[in-house]
Design a protein around this motif. Structure first.
Motif, PDB file in Angstrom:
ATOM      1  N   LEU A 199       0.835  -1.203   0.000  1.00 33.60           N
ATOM      2  CA  LEU A 199       0.000   0.000   0.000  1.00 33.60           C
ATOM      3  C   LEU A 199       0.869   1.252   0.000  1.00 33.60           C
ATOM      4  N   HIS A 211      -3.044   5.086  -1.941  1.00 37.23           N
ATOM      5  CA  HIS A 211      -3.033   5.053  -3.400  1.00 37.23           C
ATOM      6  C   HIS A 211      -3.445   3.647  -3.836  1.00 37.23           C
ATOM      7  N   THR A 212      -4.555   3.567  -4.503  1.00 35.03           N
ATOM      8  CA  THR A 212      -5.181   2.285  -4.820  1.00 35.03           C
ATOM      9  C   THR A 212      -4.592   1.665  -6.088  1.00 35.03           C
ATOM     10  N   SER A 213      -5.192   0.546  -6.485  1.00 29.49           N
ATOM     11  CA  SER A 213      -4.770  -0.146  -7.704  1.00 29.49           C
ATOM     12  C   SER A 213      -4.982   0.715  -8.945  1.00 29.49           C
ATOM     13  N   SER A 215      -4.328   3.966  -9.014  1.00 25.98           N
ATOM     14  CA  SER A 215      -3.384   5.087  -8.994  1.00 25.98           C
ATOM     15  C   SER A 215      -2.168   4.755  -9.843  1.00 25.98           C
ATOM     16  N   GLY A 218       0.331   2.709  -7.546  1.00 28.62           N
ATOM     17  CA  GLY A 218      -0.283   1.426  -7.224  1.00 28.62           C
ATOM     18  C   GLY A 218      -0.289   0.493  -8.422  1.00 28.62           C
ATOM     19  N   ASP A 228      -1.887  -4.402  -4.944  1.00 28.89           N
ATOM     20  CA  ASP A 228      -2.257  -3.237  -4.144  1.00 28.89           C
ATOM     21  C   ASP A 228      -3.300  -3.650  -3.119  1.00 28.89           C
ATOM     22  N   VAL A 230      -5.534  -1.995  -1.715  1.00 25.32           N
ATOM     23  CA  VAL A 230      -6.851  -1.393  -1.929  1.00 25.32           C
ATOM     24  C   VAL A 230      -7.191  -1.477  -3.414  1.00 25.32           C
ATOM     25  N   GLN A 231      -8.059  -2.406  -3.757  1.00 22.51           N
ATOM     26  CA  GLN A 231      -8.524  -2.559  -5.133  1.00 22.51           C
ATOM     27  C   GLN A 231      -9.722  -1.631  -5.344  1.00 22.51           C
ATOM     28  N   SER A 232      -9.573  -0.680  -6.249  1.00 23.00           N
ATOM     29  CA  SER A 232     -10.630   0.316  -6.433  1.00 23.00           C
ATOM     30  C   SER A 232     -10.541   0.942  -7.816  1.00 23.00           C
ATOM     31  N   TYR A 236      -7.508   7.307  -5.333  1.00 22.35           N
ATOM     32  CA  TYR A 236      -7.082   7.631  -3.972  1.00 22.35           C
ATOM     33  C   TYR A 236      -8.212   7.359  -2.971  1.00 22.35           C
ATOM     34  N   ALA A 237      -7.821   6.996  -1.758  1.00 18.92           N
ATOM     35  CA  ALA A 237      -8.815   6.727  -0.711  1.00 18.92           C
ATOM     36  C   ALA A 237      -8.305   7.237   0.630  1.00 18.92           C
TER      37      ALA A 237
END
Length: 316
Positions: A199, A211-213, A215, A218, A228, A230-232, A236-237
């Protein structure tokens, strides 16, 4: 004077006159051909349409850092850069000194300065500069590309577009082949960590921005073989410590702001201490410019090498 001599003189003068006329025509033709060549245009598709730009532009102004990276990778020096008035940041990006004129900040470039440079091509960021696209077009042919919110793949596409706009397709192909070879070697270097969750995040005084997948960094790290955490679809989250604890990544990459940091408050909290990355000593603080601002073919290779170094140094 005899008539024969007069005729010879007249003939010589006539021949000289004809030669001068022909020479003048030739020079005019060369000039016309040169002017015609200089006026040739290349149609370049970009995020806001298609722009006809001069063939092999010489005076290029760029309004984002990733475009500096792209030109650097192609061996081209821009005449103007939106450098946030930080010349040292550009020196870091190109690994040395480079002569150019600052056109102000990326967020609000100074259009008067841009115009004064008499550019024949402007490269702008579609997220930051969409609202001033028409103003930029009045100064010079302008292409707008993904940069600020680009993925790794979109950044590679932007590199190819810039290569087309500058007449450097062949050089770009060679550079991308070299890039793929470099990435393949870096993947081998982190083979043991492949599949681990990672991450990257930017830490400020009051926020922790994962910074998610989706980004840039990422996506690049996933290209190296990590996953990553955070898969999104959103790049950004913002998250708190409880949310970070639930995600619990194997590796934490922190690009910290200067001064006070939110993570300083978290370090005494049991939730922080119980993070896998913390317990396994895999929390790494990295250079903010390189990891979150520069972006590009050259910079991504530096990020990859930095990742390898961090992980290998940690194992020693």
């Amino acid at each position: 004077m005899k008539t024969g001599k007069k005729l010879k003189i007249v003939s010589v003068m006539t021949i000289l006159s004809i030669l001068l006329v022909l020479a003048g025509c030739g020079a005019k033709q060369d000039s016309t051909n040169k002017e015609s060549s200089n006026n040739q245009k290349v149609a370049v598709k970009h995020e806001l349409g298609t722009t006809k730009v001069p063939e092999n532009p010489k005076r290029i102004v760029v309004l984002e850092l990733s475009f500096v990276d792209a030109l650097h990778g192609l061996g081209i020096k821009p005449v103007g850069i939106a450098d946030d008035n930080k010349k040292d940041m550009i020196e870091q990006l190109v690994n040395g000194k480079m002569k150019y004129t600052s056109v102000g900040t990326r967020q609000q470039p100074n259009l008067e300065v841009v115009s004064s440079l008499k550019p024949d091509l402007i490269i702008a960021d579609v997220q930051r500069h969409k609202a001033i696209y028409k103003d930029l077009q009045q100064i010079a042919p302008t292409i707008e590309l993904n940069s600020r919110e680009s993925t790794y793949e979109e950044n590679i596409d932007a590199f190819k577009t810039i290569a087309k706009a500058t007449g450097e397709n062949k050089k770009a192909e060679e550079r991308l082949n070299k890039h793929e070879e470099t990435i393949a070697e870096l993947k081998k270097e982190v083979k043991e960590e492949n599949g681990q969750t990672i991450l990257p995040a930017v830490v400020r005084d009051t926020s922790f921005q994962a910074h998610t997948s989706a980004s840039y960094d990422g996506g690049f790290l996933e290209n190296l073989g990590f996953k990553d955490a955070v898969q999104s679809k959103e790049a950004y989250a913002e998250m708190n410590l409880e949310q970070l604890s639930d995600i619990n990544p194997d590796i934490l990459i922190l690009a910290n702001n200067e001064g006070k940091l939110l993570t300083d408050e978290w370090k005494s909290n049991p939730l922080w201490k119980n993070l896998k990355a913390v317990k396994n000593h895999k929390v790494f603080v990295v250079d903010r410019n390189l990891w979150t601002r520069f972006r590009g073919v050259v910079s991504s290779e530096a990020i990859g090498k930095d990742t390898v170094k961090l992980l290998h140094d940690q194992q020693k």
